[in-house]
Design an enzyme around this catalytic site. Structure first.
Site, PDB file in Angstrom:
ATOM      1  N   LYS A 140      39.524  36.261  28.839  1.00 34.75           N
ATOM      2  CA  LYS A 140      40.123  37.405  28.112  1.00 34.75           C
ATOM      3  C   LYS A 140      41.645  37.286  28.071  1.00 34.75           C
ATOM      4  O   LYS A 140      42.263  37.506  27.038  1.00 34.75           O
ATOM      5  CB  LYS A 140      39.726  38.742  28.762  1.00 34.75           C
ATOM      6  CG  LYS A 140      38.244  39.066  28.677  1.00 34.75           C
ATOM      7  CD  LYS A 140      37.938  40.480  29.152  1.00 34.75           C
ATOM      8  CE  LYS A 140      38.330  40.769  30.592  1.00 34.75           C
ATOM      9  NZ  LYS A 140      37.586  39.968  31.593  1.00 34.75           N
TER      10      LYS A 140
ATOM     11  N   ARG B  92      45.133  34.549  42.778  1.00 34.01           N
ATOM     12  CA  ARG B  92      44.936  35.999  42.912  1.00 34.01           C
ATOM     13  C   ARG B  92      43.946  36.272  44.040  1.00 34.01           C
ATOM     14  O   ARG B  92      42.972  35.539  44.196  1.00 34.01           O
ATOM     15  CB  ARG B  92      44.373  36.560  41.594  1.00 34.01           C
ATOM     16  CG  ARG B  92      45.407  36.687  40.518  1.00 34.01           C
ATOM     17  CD  ARG B  92      44.819  36.921  39.137  1.00 34.01           C
ATOM     18  NE  ARG B  92      43.678  37.830  39.078  1.00 34.01           N
ATOM     19  CZ  ARG B  92      43.118  38.233  37.942  1.00 34.01           C
ATOM     20  NH1 ARG B  92      43.601  37.826  36.772  1.00 34.01           N
ATOM     21  NH2 ARG B  92      42.090  39.034  37.943  1.00 34.01           N
TER      22      ARG B  92
ATOM     23  N   ARG C 229      32.994  40.889  41.858  1.00 34.63           N
ATOM     24  CA  ARG C 229      33.434  41.186  40.490  1.00 34.63           C
ATOM     25  C   ARG C 229      32.308  40.915  39.492  1.00 34.63           C
ATOM     26  O   ARG C 229      32.142  41.659  38.535  1.00 34.63           O
ATOM     27  CB  ARG C 229      34.668  40.344  40.130  1.00 34.63           C
ATOM     28  CG  ARG C 229      35.909  40.815  40.849  1.00 34.63           C
ATOM     29  CD  ARG C 229      36.997  39.792  40.757  1.00 34.63           C
ATOM     30  NE  ARG C 229      37.586  39.691  39.436  1.00 34.63           N
ATOM     31  CZ  ARG C 229      38.340  38.658  39.034  1.00 34.63           C
ATOM     32  NH1 ARG C 229      38.559  37.651  39.841  1.00 34.63           N
ATOM     33  NH2 ARG C 229      38.861  38.662  37.838  1.00 34.63           N
TER      34      ARG C 229
ATOM     35  N   ARG D 141      41.008  28.981  39.591  1.00 32.16           N
ATOM     36  CA  ARG D 141      42.123  29.448  38.746  1.00 32.16           C
ATOM     37  C   ARG D 141      43.394  29.694  39.564  1.00 32.16           C
ATOM     38  O   ARG D 141      43.344  30.224  40.672  1.00 32.16           O
ATOM     39  CB  ARG D 141      41.690  30.748  38.059  1.00 32.16           C
ATOM     40  CG  ARG D 141      42.768  31.349  37.192  1.00 32.16           C
ATOM     41  CD  ARG D 141      42.192  32.333  36.231  1.00 32.16           C
ATOM     42  NE  ARG D 141      41.796  33.589  36.865  1.00 32.16           N
ATOM     43  CZ  ARG D 141      41.345  34.641  36.185  1.00 32.16           C
ATOM     44  NH1 ARG D 141      41.217  34.580  34.883  1.00 32.16           N
ATOM     45  NH2 ARG D 141      40.992  35.735  36.826  1.00 32.16           N
TER      46      ARG D 141
ATOM     47  N   ARG E 284      35.900  49.438  30.936  1.00 32.17           N
ATOM     48  CA  ARG E 284      35.001  48.645  31.778  1.00 32.17           C
ATOM     49  C   ARG E 284      33.833  49.475  32.304  1.00 32.17           C
ATOM     50  O   ARG E 284      32.998  48.957  33.031  1.00 32.17           O
ATOM     51  CB  ARG E 284      35.791  48.127  32.981  1.00 32.17           C
ATOM     52  CG  ARG E 284      36.175  46.644  32.872  1.00 32.17           C
ATOM     53  CD  ARG E 284      37.135  46.403  34.007  1.00 32.17           C
ATOM     54  NE  ARG E 284      37.176  45.080  34.505  1.00 32.17           N
ATOM     55  CZ  ARG E 284      38.200  44.251  34.294  1.00 32.17           C
ATOM     56  NH1 ARG E 284      39.185  44.585  33.493  1.00 32.17           N
ATOM     57  NH2 ARG E 284      38.215  43.084  34.872  1.00 32.17           N
TER      58      ARG E 284
HETATM   59  P1  AMP Z   1      41.390  41.743  35.300  1.00 34.43           P
HETATM   60  O1  AMP Z   1      42.686  41.035  35.374  1.00 34.43           O
HETATM   61  O2  AMP Z   1      41.139  42.344  33.956  1.00 34.43           O
HETATM   62  O3  AMP Z   1      40.235  40.895  35.780  1.00 34.43           O
HETATM   63  O4  AMP Z   1      41.486  42.998  36.321  1.00 34.43           O
HETATM   64  C1  AMP Z   1      41.760  42.798  37.683  1.00 34.43           C
HETATM   65  C2  AMP Z   1      41.294  43.996  38.469  1.00 34.43           C
HETATM   66  O5  AMP Z   1      42.007  45.179  38.030  1.00 34.43           O
HETATM   67  C3  AMP Z   1      39.834  44.341  38.326  1.00 34.43           C
HETATM   68  O6  AMP Z   1      38.985  43.554  39.160  1.00 34.43           O
HETATM   69  C4  AMP Z   1      39.851  45.814  38.721  1.00 34.43           C
HETATM   70  O7  AMP Z   1      39.981  45.967  40.131  1.00 34.43           O
HETATM   71  C5  AMP Z   1      41.144  46.301  38.088  1.00 34.43           C
HETATM   72  N1  AMP Z   1      40.887  46.759  36.696  1.00 34.43           N
HETATM   73  C6  AMP Z   1      41.331  46.198  35.555  1.00 34.43           C
HETATM   74  N2  AMP Z   1      40.908  46.884  34.486  1.00 34.43           N
HETATM   75  C7  AMP Z   1      40.160  47.903  34.950  1.00 34.43           C
HETATM   76  C8  AMP Z   1      39.424  48.953  34.342  1.00 34.43           C
HETATM   77  N3  AMP Z   1      39.365  49.100  33.002  1.00 34.43           N
HETATM   78  N4  AMP Z   1      38.780  49.832  35.152  1.00 34.43           N
HETATM   79  C9  AMP Z   1      38.837  49.725  36.496  1.00 34.43           C
HETATM   80  N5  AMP Z   1      39.490  48.747  37.131  1.00 34.43           N
HETATM   81  C10 AMP Z   1      40.154  47.827  36.380  1.00 34.43           C
END
Ligand code: AMP
Length: 234
Positions: free
Chosen positions: A28, A175, A186, A142, A103
């Site tokens: 993404k 990360r 996740r 990653r 999400r």
């Molecule tokens: P990402 O970089 O999109 O994988 O997001 C990293 C982390 O941020 C996720 O594993 C969640 O802990 C938090 N996060 C990101 N977007 C959301 C969302 N829409 N709702 C809840 N938590 C989120």
């Protein structure tokens, strides 16, 4: 402000809203970067916003930290408020790509209500589709730049040995949520909470599924093709 894709919008004259969905590791972030560069969309990435707050040590970052490091979702109310506030900023009155939001079905419903209050709707929901076994390999290998978010992979595209980003001089790191224990959480969270969001958009006739297992450029082309076909059929 009208963007290059405004002609695809279901309500001509309104900026377009695109939702980019996909499991963690589907690409993404990479696809968001490519689309922003090419089409000058405003990208709103909840993951990036949370990470920036975490780095800056803000109250929002501190609240999100424990959820993020365990691979859990940040609570809905906090996340929805964050996105609604961001969408209400003057610079969001253009074509917007939402990366990593919504999400949960609750977030999707709240987004729909907020947009409806402004006479807007989500125009497209793109789902980056990829096999789960590929995801674990992608995520645990990653490495990313803390500053400009450029991405490397230990096996496919190794970072420089000194872990200094060649583009911006930032630190290249892993990360916390790309570590093995968090990755498994996740993926479970995605299946339980975010997969239903894809179904929710499918019911509304907005979902387009894009094969995300190829090289980034192939996926980019598949996304462009999906969008150029206009709104999906139910
Ligand atoms: P990402 O970089 O999109 O994988 O997001 C990293 C982390 O941020 C996720 O594993 C969640 O802990 C938090 N996060 C990101 N977007 C959301 C969302 N829409 N709702 C809840 N938590 C989120």
């Amino acid at each position: 402000m009208a963007g290059p894709w405004t002609f695809l919008s279901q309500d001509k004259g309104f900026p377009m809203i695109i939702v980019l969905l996909g499991p963690p590791g589907a690409g993404k972030g990479t696809q968001t970067g490519a689309l922003v560069k090419r089409y000058h969309l405003l990208a709103i990435s909840t993951g990036d916003i949370f990470r920036a707050n975490l780095t800056a040590g803000t109250p929002l970052g501190l609240e999100a930290k424990s959820y993020m490091s365990q691979g859990l979702l940040v609570p809905d109310d906090l996340t929805v408020r964050l996105v609604v506030d961001r969408l209400a900023q003057p610079d969001a009155a253009q074509d917007v790509l939402l990366d990593g939001f919504p999400r949960t079905v609750y977030q999707a419903e709240e987004l729909e209500k907020f947009l409806a209050s402004r006479g807007q709707k989500v125009d497209h929901c793109l789902l980056l589709d990829i096999q789960e076994k590929e995801l674990t390999l992608r995520l645990t290998g990653r490495r990313v730049c803390r500053s400009c978010h450029s991405v490397w992979h230990l096996s496919f595209s190794p970072p420089p040995a000194d872990l200094v980003c060649p583009s911006c001089g930032g630190e290249i790191y892993q990360r916390d949520d790309d570590k093995e224990a968090a990755v498994s959480n996740r993926l479970k969270v995605y299946q339980a909470q975010t997969q239903p969001v894809a179904n929710w958009y499918k019911q509304k006739g907005l979902l387009r599924v894009v094969n995300a297992s190829g090289q980034p450029l192939e996926v980019e082309k598949a996304i462009e093709k999906a969008l150029s076909q206009g709104r999906p059929q139910k």
